[in-house]
Write a protein that holds these residues in place. Structure first.
Motif, short mmCIF file in Angstrom:
data_model
loop_
_atom_site.label_atom_id
_atom_site.label_comp_id
_atom_site.label_asym_id
_atom_site.label_seq_id
_atom_site.Cartn_x
_atom_site.Cartn_y
_atom_site.Cartn_z
N ASP A 170 15.72 -8.41 -17.50
CA ASP A 170 15.43 -7.21 -16.72
C ASP A 170 15.17 -7.57 -15.26
O ASP A 170 15.00 -8.74 -14.91
CB ASP A 170 14.20 -6.49 -17.28
N SER A 171 15.12 -6.55 -14.42
CA SER A 171 14.81 -6.75 -13.01
C SER A 171 13.41 -6.25 -12.71
O SER A 171 12.93 -5.29 -13.32
CB SER A 171 15.83 -6.01 -12.12
N PHE A 172 12.74 -6.91 -11.77
CA PHE A 172 11.37 -6.58 -11.41
C PHE A 172 11.25 -6.49 -9.89
O PHE A 172 11.98 -7.15 -9.15
CB PHE A 172 10.40 -7.64 -11.95
N ASP A 173 10.30 -5.67 -9.45
CA ASP A 173 10.08 -5.51 -8.02
C ASP A 173 9.18 -6.59 -7.45
O ASP A 173 9.21 -6.88 -6.26
CB ASP A 173 9.48 -4.13 -7.73
N ALA A 174 8.34 -7.19 -8.30
CA ALA A 174 7.45 -8.27 -7.87
C ALA A 174 6.88 -8.96 -9.10
O ALA A 174 6.89 -8.40 -10.20
CB ALA A 174 6.31 -7.73 -6.99
N ALA A 175 6.37 -10.18 -8.91
CA ALA A 175 5.75 -10.93 -10.00
C ALA A 175 4.37 -11.41 -9.56
O ALA A 175 4.17 -11.80 -8.40
CB ALA A 175 6.61 -12.12 -10.40
N ILE A 176 3.42 -11.35 -10.49
CA ILE A 176 2.08 -11.89 -10.27
C ILE A 176 1.93 -13.05 -11.24
O ILE A 176 2.01 -12.86 -12.46
CB ILE A 176 1.00 -10.81 -10.54
N VAL A 177 1.73 -14.25 -10.71
CA VAL A 177 1.83 -15.47 -11.52
C VAL A 177 0.56 -16.29 -11.44
O VAL A 177 0.09 -16.63 -10.35
CB VAL A 177 3.04 -16.32 -11.05
N ASP A 178 0.02 -16.63 -12.62
CA ASP A 178 -1.12 -17.55 -12.69
C ASP A 178 -0.61 -18.98 -12.61
O ASP A 178 0.45 -19.30 -13.18
CB ASP A 178 -1.86 -17.31 -14.02
N HIS A 188 16.20 -15.76 -7.52
CA HIS A 188 15.36 -14.56 -7.60
C HIS A 188 14.53 -14.44 -6.32
O HIS A 188 13.79 -15.35 -5.96
CB HIS A 188 14.45 -14.64 -8.82
N SER A 189 14.68 -13.29 -5.65
CA SER A 189 14.02 -13.12 -4.36
C SER A 189 12.83 -12.17 -4.41
O SER A 189 12.24 -11.87 -3.37
CB SER A 189 15.03 -12.59 -3.33
N MET A 190 12.48 -11.67 -5.59
CA MET A 190 11.35 -10.74 -5.69
C MET A 190 10.08 -11.41 -5.16
O MET A 190 9.89 -12.62 -5.30
CB MET A 190 11.13 -10.30 -7.13
N PRO A 191 9.18 -10.64 -4.55
CA PRO A 191 7.92 -11.21 -4.08
C PRO A 191 7.12 -11.81 -5.23
O PRO A 191 7.09 -11.24 -6.33
CB PRO A 191 7.18 -9.99 -3.49
N ILE A 192 6.49 -12.95 -4.98
CA ILE A 192 5.66 -13.61 -5.99
C ILE A 192 4.26 -13.79 -5.42
O ILE A 192 4.08 -14.41 -4.36
CB ILE A 192 6.24 -14.98 -6.40
N LEU A 232 5.41 -5.61 -1.34
CA LEU A 232 6.49 -4.70 -1.70
C LEU A 232 7.10 -4.05 -0.47
O LEU A 232 8.33 -3.89 -0.38
CB LEU A 232 5.97 -3.64 -2.67
N ARG A 233 6.25 -3.69 0.50
CA ARG A 233 6.78 -3.09 1.73
C ARG A 233 7.66 -4.08 2.48
O ARG A 233 8.74 -3.74 2.97
CB ARG A 233 5.64 -2.61 2.64
N ARG A 234 7.19 -5.33 2.57
CA ARG A 234 7.98 -6.33 3.28
C ARG A 234 9.29 -6.61 2.56
O ARG A 234 10.34 -6.80 3.20
CB ARG A 234 7.17 -7.63 3.44
N SER A 235 9.26 -6.66 1.25
CA SER A 235 10.47 -6.98 0.49
C SER A 235 11.52 -5.89 0.62
O SER A 235 12.72 -6.13 0.51
CB SER A 235 10.14 -7.18 -0.99
N GLN A 236 11.08 -4.65 0.85
CA GLN A 236 12.00 -3.54 1.03
C GLN A 236 12.33 -3.30 2.50
O GLN A 236 12.98 -2.32 2.85
CB GLN A 236 11.40 -2.26 0.42
N ALA A 237 11.83 -4.20 3.36
CA ALA A 237 12.04 -4.08 4.81
C ALA A 237 11.56 -2.73 5.32
O ALA A 237 12.15 -2.13 6.22
CB ALA A 237 13.51 -4.29 5.16
N ILE A 257 8.84 16.47 1.03
CA ILE A 257 7.98 15.67 0.15
C ILE A 257 7.77 14.28 0.74
O ILE A 257 8.73 13.61 1.13
CB ILE A 257 8.59 15.54 -1.26
N THR A 258 6.53 13.83 0.77
CA THR A 258 6.19 12.49 1.25
C THR A 258 5.27 11.80 0.27
O THR A 258 4.31 12.40 -0.23
CB THR A 258 5.51 12.55 2.63
N LEU A 259 5.58 10.54 -0.03
CA LEU A 259 4.70 9.68 -0.83
C LEU A 259 4.07 8.65 0.09
O LEU A 259 4.78 7.93 0.79
CB LEU A 259 5.48 8.96 -1.93
N ASP A 260 2.77 8.58 0.10
CA ASP A 260 2.05 7.54 0.83
C ASP A 260 1.76 6.43 -0.16
O ASP A 260 0.86 6.53 -0.99
CB ASP A 260 0.75 8.11 1.41
N THR A 261 2.56 5.36 -0.10
CA THR A 261 2.44 4.29 -1.09
C THR A 261 1.18 3.47 -0.91
O THR A 261 0.75 2.79 -1.84
CB THR A 261 3.68 3.37 -1.03
#
Length: 235
Positions: free
Chosen positions: A43-51, A71-75, A116-121, A132-136
């Motif tokens: 699967d694809s992921f938007d970011a990973a949190i790794v111990d 894989h370039s997703m943020p870690i 996530l903001r940086r990864s999506q530029a 409609i506006t989403l404030d992330t």
């Protein structure tokens, strides 16, 4: 947004997953580096949190392997190791950020949003479509009306679906992609569940001039009502 959490401490992982899910993220949890590699292959992921302190393949080796595999997703690394050398090594191996345990959930969420903001530029913490506006950053949704901004109440999974649709707009979003954004790697959510959330969102978006149009055999697309008048939304 879909996140991969790699943590072998069951209690800690459960707490992190609960906090992230409450903030509107779909979280897949695995307990080892090997399982993490299986997950990103499937699967694809938007970011990973790794111990870092994982059994067998530790977090540094996992991070390095992911980067070497393209894989370039943020870690974001989580660890009890707080020495300068450990932090430098983690970043040099390809991590984007580093947090030392114990940590507070609000800071973890803030760092994650920044990654996530940086990864999506992205240059802003807001996503907009028509009125409609989403404030992330604040996890708030509102519609611009003649009387000013009107809040839109969204549940965590409604937020996830709408966020994905708005990121795809004006292109349509495949139903299976929306399903993937909602579900965890170890948890089944049926296609019918997507239709339930789509139906709920229609009731909240229609009054503000935004239609959620079904694309037969594919998925859904956000449209301004003026553009969708001739093609009404159907379930």
């Amino acid at each position: 947004m879909r996140l991969l959490l790699v943590e072998d401490d069951v209690m800690l992982a459960s707490g992190i997953k609960l906090g992230l899910s409450g903030a509107g993220y779909a979280v897949d949890w695995v307990g080892s580096g090997e399982r993490a590699l299986e997950a990103v292959k499937a699967d694809s992921f938007d970011a990973a949190i790794v111990d870092l302190g994982l059994p067998k393949m530790d977090g540094l080796e996992l991070t390095q392997t992911l980067r070497k595999s393209g894989h370039s997703m943020p870690i974001l690394i989580l660890t009890a190791r707080d020495a300068l050398q450990d932090r430098v090594q983690g970043l040099d191996y390809g991590a984007d950020d580093y947090m030392v345990k114990p940590f507070e959930l609000p800071e973890l969420l803030a760092r994650l949003r920044a990654l996530l903001r940086r990864s999506q530029a992205a240059t802003s913490s807001s996503i907009s479509f028509g009125p409609i506006t989403l404030d992330t950053a604040m996890r708030q949704a509102h519609a611009q009306t003649d009387k000013g901004q009107q809040p839109i109440e969204l549940g965590p999974r409604e937020w996830t679906v709408l966020e994905y649709l708005m990121l795809q707009a004006p292109k349509p979003a495949a139903k299976e992609k929306i399903l993937a954004a909602l579900t965890g790697w170890d948890k089944e959510i049926t296609a019918n569940a997507v239709e339930v959330y789509i139906s709920r969102l229609r009731g909240k978006l229609d009054p503000h001039g935004v239609a959620l149009r079904s694309i037969r055999g594919f998925g859904y697309r956000l449209e301004l009502v003026s553009d969708a008048d001739s093609e009404p939304s159907t379930a």
